[in-house]
Design a protein around this motif. Sequence first.
Motif, PDB file in Angstrom:
ATOM      1  N   VAL A  18      -9.593   5.409   6.909  1.00 32.55           N
ATOM      2  CA  VAL A  18      -9.635   4.254   6.016  1.00 32.55           C
ATOM      3  C   VAL A  18     -10.081   3.051   6.829  1.00 32.55           C
ATOM      4  N   VAL A  19     -11.081   2.350   6.328  1.00 33.75           N
ATOM      5  CA  VAL A  19     -11.528   1.113   6.955  1.00 33.75           C
ATOM      6  C   VAL A  19     -11.053  -0.032   6.064  1.00 33.75           C
ATOM      7  N   THR A  20     -10.188  -0.899   6.611  1.00 35.25           N
ATOM      8  CA  THR A  20      -9.652  -2.017   5.838  1.00 35.25           C
ATOM      9  C   THR A  20     -10.660  -3.163   5.801  1.00 35.25           C
ATOM     10  N   GLU A  21     -10.374  -4.133   4.963  1.00 38.87           N
ATOM     11  CA  GLU A  21     -11.293  -5.253   4.759  1.00 38.87           C
ATOM     12  C   GLU A  21     -11.597  -6.030   6.035  1.00 38.87           C
ATOM     13  N   ASP A  22     -10.660  -6.006   6.983  1.00 34.54           N
ATOM     14  CA  ASP A  22     -10.883  -6.723   8.246  1.00 34.54           C
ATOM     15  C   ASP A  22     -11.656  -5.892   9.267  1.00 34.54           C
ATOM     16  N   GLY A  23     -12.112  -4.704   8.850  1.00 37.22           N
ATOM     17  CA  GLY A  23     -12.944  -3.866   9.700  1.00 37.22           C
ATOM     18  C   GLY A  23     -12.198  -2.903  10.605  1.00 37.22           C
ATOM     19  N   VAL A  24     -10.877  -2.880  10.524  1.00 37.10           N
ATOM     20  CA  VAL A  24     -10.067  -1.979  11.344  1.00 37.10           C
ATOM     21  C   VAL A  24     -10.071  -0.585  10.709  1.00 37.10           C
ATOM     22  N   THR A  25     -10.290   0.435  11.537  1.00 39.58           N
ATOM     23  CA  THR A  25     -10.301   1.816  11.058  1.00 39.58           C
ATOM     24  C   THR A  25      -8.955   2.469  11.346  1.00 39.58           C
ATOM     25  N   HIS A  26      -8.366   3.086  10.332  1.00 39.50           N
ATOM     26  CA  HIS A  26      -7.078   3.770  10.441  1.00 39.50           C
ATOM     27  C   HIS A  26      -7.320   5.248  10.176  1.00 39.50           C
ATOM     28  N   PHE A  27      -6.689   6.107  10.998  1.00 45.13           N
ATOM     29  CA  PHE A  27      -6.846   7.555  10.870  1.00 45.13           C
ATOM     30  C   PHE A  27      -5.517   8.218  10.546  1.00 45.13           C
ATOM     31  N   SER A  28      -5.568   9.283   9.781  1.00 42.36           N
ATOM     32  CA  SER A  28      -4.411  10.135   9.551  1.00 42.36           C
ATOM     33  C   SER A  28      -4.902  11.577   9.505  1.00 42.36           C
ATOM     34  N   HIS A  29      -4.204  12.447  10.209  1.00 45.10           N
ATOM     35  CA  HIS A  29      -4.558  13.863  10.233  1.00 45.10           C
ATOM     36  C   HIS A  29      -3.604  14.699   9.377  1.00 45.10           C
ATOM     37  N   ARG A  30      -2.784  14.021   8.567  1.00 44.90           N
ATOM     38  CA  ARG A  30      -1.835  14.729   7.707  1.00 44.90           C
ATOM     39  C   ARG A  30      -2.572  15.455   6.589  1.00 44.90           C
ATOM     40  N   PRO A  31      -1.972  16.501   6.025  1.00 44.17           N
ATOM     41  CA  PRO A  31      -2.623  17.264   4.949  1.00 44.17           C
ATOM     42  C   PRO A  31      -2.824  16.439   3.675  1.00 44.17           C
ATOM     43  N   THR A  32      -1.877  15.557   3.360  1.00 34.44           N
ATOM     44  CA  THR A  32      -1.987  14.645   2.220  1.00 34.44           C
ATOM     45  C   THR A  32      -1.500  13.280   2.667  1.00 34.44           C
ATOM     46  N   VAL A  33      -2.249  12.245   2.283  1.00 34.90           N
ATOM     47  CA  VAL A  33      -1.938  10.881   2.704  1.00 34.90           C
ATOM     48  C   VAL A  33      -1.769  10.015   1.461  1.00 34.90           C
ATOM     49  N   ALA A  34      -0.756   9.149   1.472  1.00 34.35           N
ATOM     50  CA  ALA A  34      -0.557   8.188   0.389  1.00 34.35           C
ATOM     51  C   ALA A  34      -1.123   6.843   0.842  1.00 34.35           C
ATOM     52  N   VAL A  35      -2.200   6.427   0.190  1.00 38.60           N
ATOM     53  CA  VAL A  35      -2.859   5.161   0.533  1.00 38.60           C
ATOM     54  C   VAL A  35      -2.324   4.082  -0.401  1.00 38.60           C
ATOM     55  N   CYS A  36      -1.842   2.994   0.177  1.00 36.05           N
ATOM     56  CA  CYS A  36      -1.233   1.896  -0.574  1.00 36.05           C
ATOM     57  C   CYS A  36      -2.270   1.183  -1.438  1.00 36.05           C
ATOM     58  N   THR A  37      -1.925   0.908  -2.688  1.00 35.48           N
ATOM     59  CA  THR A  37      -2.802   0.144  -3.570  1.00 35.48           C
ATOM     60  C   THR A  37      -2.204  -1.203  -3.947  1.00 35.48           C
ATOM     61  N   CYS A  38      -0.932  -1.429  -3.624  1.00 37.96           N
ATOM     62  CA  CYS A  38      -0.279  -2.675  -4.025  1.00 37.96           C
ATOM     63  C   CYS A  38      -0.237  -3.714  -2.903  1.00 37.96           C
ATOM     64  N   ARG A  39      -0.534  -3.303  -1.681  1.00 37.63           N
ATOM     65  CA  ARG A  39      -0.539  -4.152  -0.485  1.00 37.63           C
ATOM     66  C   ARG A  39       0.854  -4.668  -0.097  1.00 37.63           C
ATOM     67  N   ARG A  40       1.918  -4.056  -0.604  1.00 37.23           N
ATOM     68  CA  ARG A  40       3.278  -4.459  -0.230  1.00 37.23           C
ATOM     69  C   ARG A  40       3.803  -3.675   0.969  1.00 37.23           C
ATOM     70  N   SER A  41       3.108  -2.630   1.348  1.00 34.77           N
ATOM     71  CA  SER A  41       3.570  -1.746   2.413  1.00 34.77           C
ATOM     72  C   SER A  41       3.566  -2.430   3.774  1.00 34.77           C
ATOM     73  N   ALA A  42       4.623  -2.226   4.535  1.00 38.03           N
ATOM     74  CA  ALA A  42       4.682  -2.715   5.920  1.00 38.03           C
ATOM     75  C   ALA A  42       3.805  -1.850   6.815  1.00 38.03           C
ATOM     76  N   ARG A  43       3.383  -0.700   6.320  1.00 39.03           N
ATOM     77  CA  ARG A  43       2.539   0.234   7.082  1.00 39.03           C
ATOM     78  C   ARG A  43       1.124   0.285   6.515  1.00 39.03           C
ATOM     79  N   TYR A  44       0.697  -0.757   5.800  1.00 42.61           N
ATOM     80  CA  TYR A  44      -0.608  -0.786   5.156  1.00 42.61           C
ATOM     81  C   TYR A  44      -1.694  -0.379   6.135  1.00 42.61           C
TER      82      TYR A  44
END
Length: 70
Positions: A18-44
Amino acid sequence: MRLDREGGPILVDGPVEVVTEDGVTHFSHRPTVAVCTCRRSARYPWCDTSHRARAPKKADAPDCPEEEPR
């Protein structure tokens, strides 16, 4: 990809990049990932279920889900 529920995360089959709006790329190798849509997550951009605390209760929804018989 599938929407978990209204106001909740988007569930994506991994691995995920996932590439966030600020250009930072985040990786996850888990089988299923929950991507935040509300932006309230401390782990966004990953969901930490923070959306549950502010989600309005539905008038017809029970307070506690009933258990299914075994």
